[in-house]
Design a protein around this motif. Structure first.
Motif, PDB file in Angstrom:
ATOM      1  N   PRO A   1       2.775 -35.526  21.745  1.00  0.00           N
ATOM      2  CA  PRO A   1       2.020 -34.313  22.109  1.00  0.00           C
ATOM      3  C   PRO A   1       0.776 -34.092  21.257  1.00  0.00           C
ATOM      4  N   ASP A   2       0.846 -34.426  19.968  1.00  0.00           N
ATOM      5  CA  ASP A   2      -0.306 -34.194  19.097  1.00  0.00           C
ATOM      6  C   ASP A   2      -1.293 -35.360  19.091  1.00  0.00           C
TER       7      ASP A   2
ATOM      8  N   GLY B   1      -1.152 -38.052  17.553  1.00  0.00           N
ATOM      9  CA  GLY B   1      -1.351 -38.516  16.186  1.00  0.00           C
ATOM     10  C   GLY B   1      -1.288 -40.030  16.109  1.00  0.00           C
ATOM     11  N   PRO B   2      -1.298 -40.592  14.898  1.00  0.00           N
ATOM     12  CA  PRO B   2      -1.355 -42.049  14.716  1.00  0.00           C
ATOM     13  C   PRO B   2      -0.235 -42.818  15.409  1.00  0.00           C
ATOM     14  N   ASP B   3       0.956 -42.202  15.544  1.00  0.00           N
ATOM     15  CA  ASP B   3       2.069 -42.900  16.193  1.00  0.00           C
ATOM     16  C   ASP B   3       2.131 -42.662  17.692  1.00  0.00           C
ATOM     17  N   GLY B   4       1.151 -41.917  18.218  1.00  0.00           N
ATOM     18  CA  GLY B   4       1.175 -41.640  19.653  1.00  0.00           C
ATOM     19  C   GLY B   4      -0.191 -41.260  20.190  1.00  0.00           C
ATOM     20  N   LEU B   5      -1.181 -42.111  19.953  1.00  0.00           N
ATOM     21  CA  LEU B   5      -2.543 -41.825  20.412  1.00  0.00           C
ATOM     22  C   LEU B   5      -2.658 -41.876  21.932  1.00  0.00           C
ATOM     23  N   GLY B   6      -1.807 -42.675  22.565  1.00  0.00           N
ATOM     24  CA  GLY B   6      -1.916 -42.827  24.008  1.00  0.00           C
ATOM     25  C   GLY B   6      -3.151 -43.632  24.391  1.00  0.00           C
TER      26      GLY B   6
ATOM     27  N   GLU C   1       0.778 -44.675  29.549  1.00  0.00           N
ATOM     28  CA  GLU C   1       1.354 -43.968  28.408  1.00  0.00           C
ATOM     29  C   GLU C   1       2.858 -43.824  28.575  1.00  0.00           C
ATOM     30  N   VAL C   2       3.590 -43.941  27.453  1.00  0.00           N
ATOM     31  CA  VAL C   2       5.038 -43.743  27.468  1.00  0.00           C
ATOM     32  C   VAL C   2       5.435 -42.858  26.296  1.00  0.00           C
ATOM     33  N   THR C   3       6.393 -41.998  26.525  1.00  0.00           N
ATOM     34  CA  THR C   3       6.924 -41.127  25.480  1.00  0.00           C
ATOM     35  C   THR C   3       8.012 -41.864  24.706  1.00  0.00           C
ATOM     36  N   PRO C   4       8.405 -41.384  23.538  1.00  0.00           N
ATOM     37  CA  PRO C   4       9.527 -41.998  22.819  1.00  0.00           C
ATOM     38  C   PRO C   4      10.798 -42.055  23.662  1.00  0.00           C
ATOM     39  N   GLU C   5      11.015 -41.039  24.507  1.00  0.00           N
ATOM     40  CA  GLU C   5      12.194 -41.025  25.370  1.00  0.00           C
ATOM     41  C   GLU C   5      12.135 -42.171  26.380  1.00  0.00           C
ATOM     42  N   GLN C   6      10.957 -42.456  26.892  1.00  0.00           N
ATOM     43  CA  GLN C   6      10.804 -43.561  27.833  1.00  0.00           C
ATOM     44  C   GLN C   6      10.970 -44.908  27.132  1.00  0.00           C
TER      45      GLN C   6
END
Length: 319
Positions: A29-30, A32-37, A50-55
């Motif tokens: 959501p933010d 940040g570095p671990d989830g720039l998308g 894009e994938v979420t940690p849940e995916q």
């Protein structure tokens, strides 16, 4: 092939995702570095999703492309699976040169023989102590952004993010020295921090898309690459592809990447400054040098060769 890869270096990733696979980039959501998308200022194809940690926990991947030591633990925590010989096949791309004392330049994966370490230059591979990790070099490759050189601006151009924080690593102090002879424009994130730090002959430009950056770079009569310590720097290859003549500090892998006909590579900063002044006085020489730089970049750092190298490696790792 389904490839999971964190968005770490947008310029490198832009080339990598031009391949024939499905690419999945984690997003948080933010952002940040671990989830720039997905990149916001680079043109990525629809095959990048894009994938979420849940995916990540429920999806299946043929290969995980790692680029930071923390991603080994991050993937295992998000997915509940391991990487390497007893898990999902993985490959580690090492973009960076080591830090600290030379005797401590041990790669984070040096004790793992089940994950190949891919260096972006031979210089990079020779600097790291890779231990038992298998290594391979896949040199940079960039798309052909087209010949855009006009040289209409009597200023050199530098592309560097965070030039103040990375003062000596990026050679910003050398830029300041050359700016006393020839005006220099610096493009990149947080270039506004140069205000007050360097007061003569230098201007900073931030927040451009990749295409806008290339258009602006090509208006300058020459490209200055002052990096002391990095693997090479994609911005140098991009500048050559655009048709700019280049002035390069003789450090990193640059002496192997830039032939004499494409510009000047030297540790003599005064020579770089004198060459800039000569090009200003002789725009025909600057243009001809830039054309040869472009020819070399397309031949040695073309996207086709880069993708072919990666295709062979990914197939081998996935097996």
């Amino acid at each position: 092939m389904r490839v999971l890869a964190w968005h770490v270096h947008a310029a490198w990733m832009t080339s990598f995702v031009q391949g024939p696979h499905d690419y999945f980039v984690p997003v948080l959501p933010d952002r940040g570095p671990d989830g720039l998308g997905r990149a916001q200022t680079y043109d990525w194809p629809d095959s990048v999703r894009e994938v979420t940690p849940e995916q990540v926990r429920t999806d299946e991947y043929d290969v995980v492309l790692l680029q930071r030591p923390s991603e080994v633990e991050l993937f295992e925590r998000w997915s509940g699976r391991s990487v390497g010989e007893h898990g999902v096949p993985a490959v580690y791309v090492e973009h960076n040169t080591p830090r600290g004392d030379v005797n401590d330049w041990i790669h984070p994966l040096a004790k793992r023989s089940d994950i190949p370490v891919v260096h972006v230059t031979e210089f990079n591979r020779s600097m790291w102590d890779n231990g038992v990790a298998p290594t391979v070099v896949v040199e940079h490759g960039v798309p052909d952004y087209g010949y855009r050189y006009t040289g209409e601006l009597d200023t050199l151009v530098v592309s560097v993010n965070e030039p103040v924080r990375r003062w000596r690593v990026a050679g910003t102090d050398l830029v300041a020295r050359i700016a006393e002879q020839v005006p220099v424009s610096v493009y990149g994130m947080k270039t506004d921090e140069l205000t007050g730090r360097i007061t003569s002959g230098l201007a900073g430009v931030d927040n451009l898309s990749q295409d806008e950056l290339h258009d602006q770079m090509a208006k300058h009569f020459g490209y200055l690459h002052p990096y002391r310590w990095t693997s090479l720097g994609l911005s140098l290859i991009e500048a050559m592809t655009l048709g700019l003549p280049v002035l390069v500090l003789a450090a990193t892998a640059a002496p192997e990447a830039v032939p004499a006909e494409a510009g000047v590579v030297s540790s003599d900063v005064e020579l770089l400054g004198r060459t800039a002044l000569r090009w200003l006085a002789d725009p025909d020489e600057a243009r001809e040098t830039g054309q040869r730089a472009r020819e070399h970049a397309l031949q040695h750092f073309g996207l086709g060769r880069f993708l072919d190298d990666w295709e062979r490696l990914l197939k081998e790792v996935a097996r």
